[in-house]
Design a protein around this motif. Structure first.
Motif, PDB file in Angstrom:
ATOM      1  N   MET A   1      85.409 102.704   2.978  1.00 24.15           N
ATOM      2  CA  MET A   1      84.369 102.697   3.272  1.00 24.15           C
ATOM      3  C   MET A   1      83.710 102.247   1.520  1.00 24.15           C
ATOM      4  N   VAL A   2      83.161 101.560   1.559  1.00 26.90           N
ATOM      5  CA  VAL A   2      82.694 100.619   0.101  1.00 26.90           C
ATOM      6  C   VAL A   2      81.839 101.376  -0.101  1.00 26.90           C
ATOM      7  N   ALA A   3      81.509 101.253  -1.212  1.00 24.92           N
ATOM      8  CA  ALA A   3      81.228 101.960  -2.581  1.00 24.92           C
ATOM      9  C   ALA A   3      79.116 101.365  -1.960  1.00 24.92           C
ATOM     10  N   VAL A   4      77.811 102.507  -2.001  1.00 20.83           N
ATOM     11  CA  VAL A   4      76.440 102.231  -1.443  1.00 20.83           C
ATOM     12  C   VAL A   4      76.063 101.752  -2.928  1.00 20.83           C
ATOM     13  N   GLY A   5      75.251 100.723  -2.044  1.00 24.54           N
ATOM     14  CA  GLY A   5      73.947 100.921  -3.378  1.00 24.54           C
ATOM     15  C   GLY A   5      74.140  98.635  -3.331  1.00 24.54           C
ATOM     16  N   ASN A   6      75.739  98.171  -3.689  1.00 28.81           N
ATOM     17  CA  ASN A   6      76.687  96.949  -4.583  1.00 28.81           C
ATOM     18  C   ASN A   6      75.888  96.501  -3.547  1.00 28.81           C
ATOM     19  N   LYS A   7      74.859  95.769  -3.719  1.00 30.95           N
ATOM     20  CA  LYS A   7      74.470  94.842  -2.599  1.00 30.95           C
ATOM     21  C   LYS A   7      75.197  93.205  -2.670  1.00 30.95           C
ATOM     22  N   LEU A   8      75.360  92.433  -1.652  1.00 34.00           N
ATOM     23  CA  LEU A   8      75.795  91.380  -1.728  1.00 34.00           C
ATOM     24  C   LEU A   8      74.968  90.957  -1.405  1.00 34.00           C
ATOM     25  N   ILE A   9      74.977  90.384  -0.025  1.00 37.18           N
ATOM     26  CA  ILE A   9      73.757  89.766   0.838  1.00 37.18           C
ATOM     27  C   ILE A   9      72.697  90.955   1.215  1.00 37.18           C
ATOM     28  N   GLU A  10      71.966  90.308   1.070  1.00 39.19           N
ATOM     29  CA  GLU A  10      70.029  90.907   1.357  1.00 39.19           C
ATOM     30  C   GLU A  10      69.195  90.198   1.705  1.00 39.19           C
ATOM     31  N   VAL A  11      68.607  90.548   3.420  1.00 38.35           N
ATOM     32  CA  VAL A  11      67.770  89.327   4.276  1.00 38.35           C
ATOM     33  C   VAL A  11      66.979  90.202   4.156  1.00 38.35           C
ATOM     34  N   ASN A  12      65.342  89.082   3.956  1.00 39.84           N
ATOM     35  CA  ASN A  12      64.493  90.281   3.980  1.00 39.84           C
ATOM     36  C   ASN A  12      63.596  89.063   5.302  1.00 39.84           C
ATOM     37  N   ASN A  13      63.006  89.498   6.483  1.00 42.83           N
ATOM     38  CA  ASN A  13      62.125  89.711   6.937  1.00 42.83           C
ATOM     39  C   ASN A  13      62.414  87.688   7.530  1.00 42.83           C
ATOM     40  N   LEU A  14      63.874  87.790   8.346  1.00 39.49           N
ATOM     41  CA  LEU A  14      64.368  86.171   8.626  1.00 39.49           C
ATOM     42  C   LEU A  14      63.977  86.084   9.289  1.00 39.49           C
ATOM     43  N   LYS A  15      63.380  84.975   9.790  1.00 37.47           N
ATOM     44  CA  LYS A  15      62.758  84.538  10.771  1.00 37.47           C
ATOM     45  C   LYS A  15      63.781  83.343  11.494  1.00 37.47           C
ATOM     46  N   LYS A  16      63.779  82.535  12.840  1.00 35.46           N
ATOM     47  CA  LYS A  16      64.563  81.693  13.115  1.00 35.46           C
ATOM     48  C   LYS A  16      63.996  81.157  14.405  1.00 35.46           C
ATOM     49  N   TYR A  17      62.914  80.016  14.724  1.00 37.06           N
ATOM     50  CA  TYR A  17      62.688  79.524  15.958  1.00 37.06           C
ATOM     51  C   TYR A  17      62.768  79.027  15.894  1.00 37.06           C
ATOM     52  N   PHE A  18      62.536  78.108  17.566  1.00 36.82           N
ATOM     53  CA  PHE A  18      63.482  76.695  17.499  1.00 36.82           C
ATOM     54  C   PHE A  18      61.518  76.482  18.804  1.00 36.82           C
ATOM     55  N   LYS A  19      61.918  74.824  17.967  1.00 39.97           N
ATOM     56  CA  LYS A  19      60.695  74.282  19.085  1.00 39.97           C
ATOM     57  C   LYS A  19      61.343  73.515  20.683  1.00 39.97           C
ATOM     58  N   THR A  20      60.666  73.654  21.513  1.00 41.11           N
ATOM     59  CA  THR A  20      60.856  73.898  22.819  1.00 41.11           C
ATOM     60  C   THR A  20      59.957  73.256  23.772  1.00 41.11           C
ATOM     61  N   LYS A  21      59.711  72.139  24.970  1.00 37.53           N
ATOM     62  CA  LYS A  21      58.395  71.948  25.704  1.00 37.53           C
ATOM     63  C   LYS A  21      57.984  72.975  26.054  1.00 37.53           C
ATOM     64  N   ARG A  22      58.814  74.212  25.996  1.00 41.31           N
ATOM     65  CA  ARG A  22      57.581  75.539  26.933  1.00 41.31           C
ATOM     66  C   ARG A  22      57.083  76.270  25.565  1.00 41.31           C
ATOM     67  N   GLY A  23      57.163  75.645  24.654  1.00 39.70           N
ATOM     68  CA  GLY A  23      56.922  77.184  23.401  1.00 39.70           C
ATOM     69  C   GLY A  23      57.913  76.649  22.124  1.00 39.70           C
ATOM     70  N   MET A  24      57.802  78.282  21.012  1.00 37.29           N
ATOM     71  CA  MET A  24      58.346  77.838  20.709  1.00 37.29           C
ATOM     72  C   MET A  24      59.322  79.390  21.084  1.00 37.29           C
ATOM     73  N   LEU A  25      60.628  79.410  20.189  1.00 37.32           N
ATOM     74  CA  LEU A  25      61.228  80.111  20.779  1.00 37.32           C
ATOM     75  C   LEU A  25      61.834  80.711  20.103  1.00 37.32           C
ATOM     76  N   HIS A  26      61.524  82.187  19.793  1.00 32.04           N
ATOM     77  CA  HIS A  26      62.057  83.452  18.724  1.00 32.04           C
ATOM     78  C   HIS A  26      62.966  83.825  19.416  1.00 32.04           C
ATOM     79  N   ALA A  27      64.486  83.279  18.564  1.00 38.24           N
ATOM     80  CA  ALA A  27      65.628  82.950  18.060  1.00 38.24           C
ATOM     81  C   ALA A  27      65.685  84.697  17.105  1.00 38.24           C
ATOM     82  N   VAL A  28      65.590  84.513  16.210  1.00 40.69           N
ATOM     83  CA  VAL A  28      65.463  85.310  15.208  1.00 40.69           C
ATOM     84  C   VAL A  28      63.992  85.803  15.263  1.00 40.69           C
TER      85      VAL A  28
END
Length: 326
Positions: A1-28
Motif C-alpha cells: 500500500m502506498v503512503a497516504v498524502g503524497n499526491k502525484l495527480i490532483e483533479v479539481n472540478n473536472l468537466k468535459k462536455y461535447f457539443k452535439t446537434k441535440r445539445g451539450m453531452l455531459h461526458a464528465v
C-alpha cells in the motif's frame, strides 16, 4: 500500500462536455479526486459513464471544458509549449485495443522507437537500439520479434508493445484504459501481473479504467465508481467490496459472478435505463433507478461527502441503507 498524502495527480472540478446537434453531452461532470505516488486508482462504471473520457482528459488527449488537473503541483490543462511537452513525457497511456493503437506498417522496433525519435531521446548510434532491446526485455518480448509487424503478433504481445511504448520515456503516471478487456483470460493475468511488477520496479502511478470489478479488485489500492459522468463512491478496495455504501455500487458488486455452484448471491436488478447525458436529470442522476429513492433525491443533487476517513459517497442516505432495507 502506498503512503497516504503524497499526491502525484490532483483533479479539481473536472468537466468535459461535447457539443452535439441535440445539445451539450455531459461526458464528465465535476469530478474531484487525487492519486498518490505509487498508487493504483481503479475507475469503474458501466459503458458510457465517462471513464475513458476522464483518462484522456487527464493527459490532454482531449481538452477539458473546465476544471484543473495538477501533476506534482503543475497545472496540466494550462500548460503549453515546452512546459506541456515536458509534462507529456511524464504521462502516458495504454489503450484498450492493442491492435488499432499500433501502426500496421511499422515493425516492433519502429513502434517502440517512435516516442524516442519524437522527443529526441537516446540519440547515439548504439543508445537507441540498446534502449529498444531493454524495453522489449522489460515487457517480456523476445528479441526475435524486433522486426515483426503487429499482424504477426497475438493480442498479448501487441499489448506488450503498447506497454513498452508507454514506458519508453520513463513516465511517472500511466492511464490504463481497459488494457486487458480485449484479451483472453489467461493472457489478461499475464498482462496484469506484468503491470504490477513494473509498478513496483519503476515506481509507477496508475489510473486503471475498467468495467470489470473483479479485475479492478486485484490491481487497485482505491476504487472510484462513476455513474453518468459523476463520481458516486470513492474508497479503498477492501471497504468497497466489504460494505459498499452507494446503491449503484451495491448493484455493480451483486453482478460479479461467483465461481462456486453452491453459493448464491442476491442480484440487485436495476430498473429503467441510464438517463441521457445530454439532458441529465435534476437531483441525483441515479434516482430513477434507485430502490431507495425519496422525493429529495429527485430535486437535490447529493454532494460527494466524506463519511469516514478516506471514504467518500454521493448519496443523501448513505449509511442508512441497511436500516431502510431491513
Amino acid at each position: 500500500m502506498v503512503a497516504v498524502g503524497n499526491k502525484l495527480i490532483e483533479v479539481n472540478n473536472l468537466k468535459k462536455y461535447f457539443k452535439t446537434k441535440r445539445g451539450m453531452l455531459h461526458a464528465v461532470d465535476d469530478l474531484s479526486f487525487h492519486i498518490d505516488k505509487g498508487e493504483t486508482l481503479g475507475l469503474v462504471g458501466e459503458s458510457g459513464c465517462g471513464k475513458s473520457t476522464t483518462g484522456r482528459v487527464l493527459i490532454r488527449l482531449l481538452e477539458a471544458t473546465a476544471g484543473q488537473v495538477l501533476m506534482d503541483g503543475e497545472d496540466v490543462l494550462s500548460a503549453s509549449g515546452k512546459r506541456l511537452a515536458n509534462l507529456r513525457t511524464k504521462m502516458q497511456m495504454v489503450f484498450q485495443d492493442p491492435y488499432s493503437c499500433l501502426n500496421p506498417r511499422m515493425t516492433v522496433s519502429e513502434l517502440i522507437s517512435e516516442p524516442l525519435e519524437v522527443n529526441n531521446r537516446y540519440t547515439g548510434k548504439t543508445e537507441r537500439p540498446a534502449r529498444i532491446r531493454e524495453l522489449m526485455d522489460i515487457v517480456g518480448l523476445a528479441t526475435r520479434l524486433t522486426n515483426a509487424y503487429p499482424h504477426e503478433l497475438d493480442g498479448g504481445r501487441r499489448q506488450r508493445v503498447g506497454i513498452a511504448r508507454a514506458l519508453a520515456l520513463n513516465p511517472e503516471f500511466i492511464v490504463q484504459d481497459e488494457p486487458v478487456s480485449a484479451l483472453d483470460v489467461c493472457i489478461q493475468a499475464q498482462i496484469l501481473n506484468l503491470m504490477k511488477n513494473l509498478q513496483k520496479e519503476l515506481g509507477l502511478t496508475y489510473l486503471f479504467i475498467s468495467h470489470d470489478l473483479s479485475v479492478v479488485k486485484h490491481v487497485s489500492d482505491r476504487i472510484a465508481v462513476m455513474y453518468l459522468g459523476s463520481m458516486v463512491e470513492l474508497t479503498d478496495y477492501r471497504s468497497i467490496f466489504k460494505n459498499p455504501l452507494h446503491p449503484y455500487t451495491q448493484a455493480l458488486l451483486s453482478a460479479i459472478p461467483i465461481a462456486k455452484v453452491d453459493v448464491d448471491r442476491d442480484r440487485i436488478l436495476l430498473e429503467g435505463d441510464v438517463p441521457s447525458p445530454i439532458e441529465p436529470p435534476a437531483g441525483c442522476r441515479f434516482a430513477g433507478r434507485c430502490r431507495f429513492r425519496q422525493e429529495r433525491c429527485t430535486v437535490e443533487t447529493p454532494e460527494l461527502r466524506q463519511m469516514e476517513p478516506g471514504r467518500w459517497v454521493a448519496c443523501h442516505y448513505a449509511g442508512q441503507l441497511e436500516e431502510r432495507r431491513a
